[in-house]
Design a protein around this motif. Structure first.
Motif, PDB file in Angstrom:
ATOM      1  N   ASP A  19      -4.913  -4.136   9.172  1.00 45.09           N
ATOM      2  CA  ASP A  19      -5.137  -4.875  10.417  1.00 45.09           C
ATOM      3  C   ASP A  19      -5.212  -6.358  10.070  1.00 45.09           C
ATOM      4  OD1 ASP A  19      -6.347  -6.216  12.622  1.00 45.09           O
ATOM      5  OD2 ASP A  19      -7.152  -4.311  13.324  1.00 45.09           O
ATOM      6  N   PRO A  20      -4.297  -7.197  10.577  1.00 44.20           N
ATOM      7  CA  PRO A  20      -4.284  -8.618  10.211  1.00 44.20           C
ATOM      8  C   PRO A  20      -5.486  -9.399  10.732  1.00 44.20           C
ATOM      9  CG  PRO A  20      -2.715  -8.188  11.982  1.00 44.20           C
ATOM     10  CD  PRO A  20      -3.215  -6.853  11.522  1.00 44.20           C
ATOM     11  N   VAL A  21      -6.188  -8.860  11.716  1.00 41.30           N
ATOM     12  CA  VAL A  21      -7.348  -9.542  12.282  1.00 41.30           C
ATOM     13  C   VAL A  21      -8.610  -9.253  11.491  1.00 41.30           C
ATOM     14  CG1 VAL A  21      -8.797  -9.824  14.325  1.00 41.30           C
ATOM     15  CG2 VAL A  21      -6.324  -9.537  14.584  1.00 41.30           C
ATOM     16  N   THR A  22      -8.864  -7.969  11.224  1.00 37.40           N
ATOM     17  CA  THR A  22     -10.101  -7.574  10.529  1.00 37.40           C
ATOM     18  C   THR A  22      -9.923  -7.431   9.024  1.00 37.40           C
ATOM     19  OG1 THR A  22      -9.649  -5.202  10.830  1.00 37.40           O
ATOM     20  CG2 THR A  22     -10.864  -6.338  12.591  1.00 37.40           C
ATOM     21  N   ASN A  23      -8.681  -7.433   8.537  1.00 36.62           N
ATOM     22  CA  ASN A  23      -8.389  -7.218   7.113  1.00 36.62           C
ATOM     23  C   ASN A  23      -8.912  -5.865   6.617  1.00 36.62           C
ATOM     24  OD1 ASN A  23      -6.948  -9.566   6.478  1.00 36.62           O
ATOM     25  ND2 ASN A  23      -8.837 -10.745   6.296  1.00 36.62           N
ATOM     26  N   THR A  24      -8.917  -4.862   7.498  1.00 31.71           N
ATOM     27  CA  THR A  24      -9.320  -3.514   7.115  1.00 31.71           C
ATOM     28  C   THR A  24      -8.131  -2.568   7.271  1.00 31.71           C
ATOM     29  OG1 THR A  24     -10.080  -3.035   9.369  1.00 31.71           O
ATOM     30  CG2 THR A  24     -11.712  -3.893   7.807  1.00 31.71           C
ATOM     31  N   LEU A  25      -8.234  -1.408   6.609  1.00 36.10           N
ATOM     32  CA  LEU A  25      -7.151  -0.436   6.682  1.00 36.10           C
ATOM     33  C   LEU A  25      -7.019   0.123   8.092  1.00 36.10           C
ATOM     34  CD1 LEU A  25      -7.746   1.606   3.402  1.00 36.10           C
ATOM     35  CD2 LEU A  25      -5.921  -0.030   3.829  1.00 36.10           C
ATOM     36  N   VAL A 225     -13.511  -9.724   3.276  1.00 33.05           N
ATOM     37  CA  VAL A 225     -12.172  -9.919   2.724  1.00 33.05           C
ATOM     38  C   VAL A 225     -11.636 -11.256   3.219  1.00 33.05           C
ATOM     39  CG1 VAL A 225      -9.818  -9.015   2.589  1.00 33.05           C
ATOM     40  CG2 VAL A 225     -11.765  -7.436   2.668  1.00 33.05           C
ATOM     41  N   GLY A 226     -11.376 -12.168   2.275  1.00 34.06           N
ATOM     42  CA  GLY A 226     -10.867 -13.487   2.642  1.00 34.06           C
ATOM     43  C   GLY A 226      -9.402 -13.466   2.997  1.00 34.06           C
ATOM     44  N   LYS A 227      -8.607 -12.726   2.236  1.00 33.95           N
ATOM     45  CA  LYS A 227      -7.174 -12.670   2.483  1.00 33.95           C
ATOM     46  C   LYS A 227      -6.616 -11.423   1.823  1.00 33.95           C
ATOM     47  CE  LYS A 227      -2.885 -15.309   1.768  1.00 33.95           C
ATOM     48  NZ  LYS A 227      -2.281 -16.512   1.159  1.00 33.95           N
ATOM     49  N   ILE A 228      -5.637 -10.812   2.460  1.00 37.38           N
ATOM     50  CA  ILE A 228      -4.987  -9.655   1.873  1.00 37.38           C
ATOM     51  C   ILE A 228      -3.486  -9.793   2.095  1.00 37.38           C
ATOM     52  CG2 ILE A 228      -5.157  -8.204   3.942  1.00 37.38           C
ATOM     53  CD1 ILE A 228      -5.858  -5.887   1.995  1.00 37.38           C
ATOM     54  N   PHE A 229      -2.701  -9.419   1.098  1.00 42.67           N
ATOM     55  CA  PHE A 229      -1.252  -9.595   1.202  1.00 42.67           C
ATOM     56  C   PHE A 229      -0.554  -8.604   0.281  1.00 42.67           C
ATOM     57  CE2 PHE A 229      -2.788 -12.220  -2.216  1.00 42.67           C
ATOM     58  CZ  PHE A 229      -1.855 -12.045  -3.225  1.00 42.67           C
ATOM     59  N   THR A 230       0.720  -8.402   0.554  1.00 44.66           N
ATOM     60  CA  THR A 230       1.543  -7.551  -0.294  1.00 44.66           C
ATOM     61  C   THR A 230       2.187  -8.406  -1.370  1.00 44.66           C
ATOM     62  OG1 THR A 230       2.028  -6.091   1.571  1.00 44.66           O
ATOM     63  CG2 THR A 230       3.490  -5.953  -0.343  1.00 44.66           C
ATOM     64  N   PRO A 231       2.002  -8.076  -2.639  1.00 49.86           N
ATOM     65  CA  PRO A 231       2.597  -8.897  -3.699  1.00 49.86           C
ATOM     66  C   PRO A 231       4.118  -8.861  -3.630  1.00 49.86           C
ATOM     67  CG  PRO A 231       1.736  -6.848  -4.594  1.00 49.86           C
ATOM     68  CD  PRO A 231       1.269  -6.925  -3.181  1.00 49.86           C
ATOM     69  N   PRO A 232       4.770  -9.960  -4.036  1.00 54.09           N
ATOM     70  CA  PRO A 232       6.229  -9.991  -3.984  1.00 54.09           C
ATOM     71  C   PRO A 232       6.836  -8.931  -4.905  1.00 54.09           C
ATOM     72  CG  PRO A 232       5.372 -11.836  -5.261  1.00 54.09           C
ATOM     73  CD  PRO A 232       4.198 -11.194  -4.599  1.00 54.09           C
ATOM     74  N   GLN A 233       7.967  -8.401  -4.468  1.00 52.56           N
ATOM     75  CA  GLN A 233       8.630  -7.368  -5.263  1.00 52.56           C
ATOM     76  C   GLN A 233       9.189  -7.974  -6.551  1.00 52.56           C
ATOM     77  OE1 GLN A 233      11.689  -5.358  -3.128  1.00 52.56           O
ATOM     78  NE2 GLN A 233      11.952  -3.746  -4.646  1.00 52.56           N
ATOM     79  N   ARG A 234       8.994  -7.250  -7.632  1.00 53.94           N
ATOM     80  CA  ARG A 234       9.468  -7.747  -8.919  1.00 53.94           C
ATOM     81  C   ARG A 234      10.989  -7.709  -8.981  1.00 53.94           C
ATOM     82  NH1 ARG A 234       5.563  -5.141 -13.618  1.00 53.94           N
ATOM     83  NH2 ARG A 234       3.587  -6.044 -12.886  1.00 53.94           N
ATOM     84  N   THR A 235      11.554  -8.773  -9.551  1.00 56.87           N
ATOM     85  CA  THR A 235      13.004  -8.813  -9.733  1.00 56.87           C
ATOM     86  C   THR A 235      13.368  -8.103 -11.034  1.00 56.87           C
ATOM     87  OG1 THR A 235      12.829 -10.954 -10.839  1.00 56.87           O
ATOM     88  CG2 THR A 235      13.229 -10.971  -8.461  1.00 56.87           C
TER      89      THR A 235
END
Length: 262
Positions: A19-25, A225-235
């Protein structure tokens, strides 16, 4: 022997949404499974019941869909199950979760052992079990790979370490969080599944547990949770092909130098 098992229904690891608002699953409507380590905990409880007699009660905190996880535990052989569910519990961190589960354990009454999985695969904190033990004021052992009753109120436990095992004897009551190597979980039987589908699973709310509403859900969660993101895909890496090892090393150093890595 009265045994309680804490299980968690977790999102399928390939379907995690935030959830982009609450940063929870986001759990509602997401394909879910029983946390794998918790299946080992259920199996450990069932094996102990088969040796010592008694009953196994499974509890879980989550949305209404978590009843499916509890039904699977009943189909495996658990005697009863309870779901702790209310919107007020949503967004809980490990402290708020452990507080709520401990309140449910107190409501269930006397017990000998609480089994938990080592950790949940969605959070990987391994904190809820030990924190529950602190709330309940009982002994706790983590990374349990084997457990045997040696007297009426004493168990011998093997704790798994990287370099071997630690053997400890401890008085009951006890909370034990188990590792995968402790057993191979059984599959639900057809008869067990039919029986589980006929069983009613009670749902306990905050009012049923008489908990402090400032200690549950997001209100009772000091972890933010301050920020959550998907790490960039490895090349894809670069393959260096040369006639000799010396030439390959020279080429590797050149590429690293061009990339300003060395």
């Amino acid at each position: 022997m009265e045994i309680i098992v804490c299980v968690k229904q977790v999102p399928d690891t390939t379907e995690v949404k935030i959830d982009p608002v609450t940063n929870t699953l986001i759990r509602q409507g997401v394909p879910s499974i029983i946390n794998p380590f918790d299946r080992n905990a259920v199996e450990a409880a069932l094996q102990l019941k088969e040796k010592q007699g008694g009953s196994v009660t499974v509890i879980s905190m989550g949305p209404p869909q978590a009843k499916e996880a509890l039904k699977e535990c009943l189909a495996m052989g658990a005697d009863s199950a309870v779901l702790i569910s209310e919107r007020a519990f949503g967004g809980a961190d490990t402290l708020a979760t452990s507080y709520t589960l401990a309140a449910a354990v107190k409501k269930l009454g006397a017990f000998d052992i609480i089994f938990c999985g080592k950790q949940a695969i969605d959070g990987d904190t391994a904190q809820v079990g030990p924190e529950m033990a602190e709330h309940l004021g009982i002994a706790q052992l983590t990374y349990v790979a084997k457990i045997d009753v040696v007297e009426d109120n004493t168990v011998r436990v093997e704790r798994e370490h990287e370099d071997g095992y630690e053997i400890i004897e401890v008085k009951l009551p006890l909370l034990a969080s188990v590792v995968k190597s402790i057993n191979e979980p059984r599959f639900p039987t057809v008869k067990g599944t039919m029986k589980a589908n006929r069983m009613e699973i009670p749902v306990w709310t905050a009012g049923d547990l008489a908990v402090d509403e400032q200690k549950i859900g997001l209100k009772g969660s000091p972890t933010q949770v301050g920020k959550i993101f998907t790490p960039p895909q490895r090349t894809q890496g670069v393959i260096i092909k040369k006639d000799t090892a010396r030439e390959a090393v020279a080429e590797l150093i050149r590429k690293l130098s061009d990339a300003k890595i060395v």
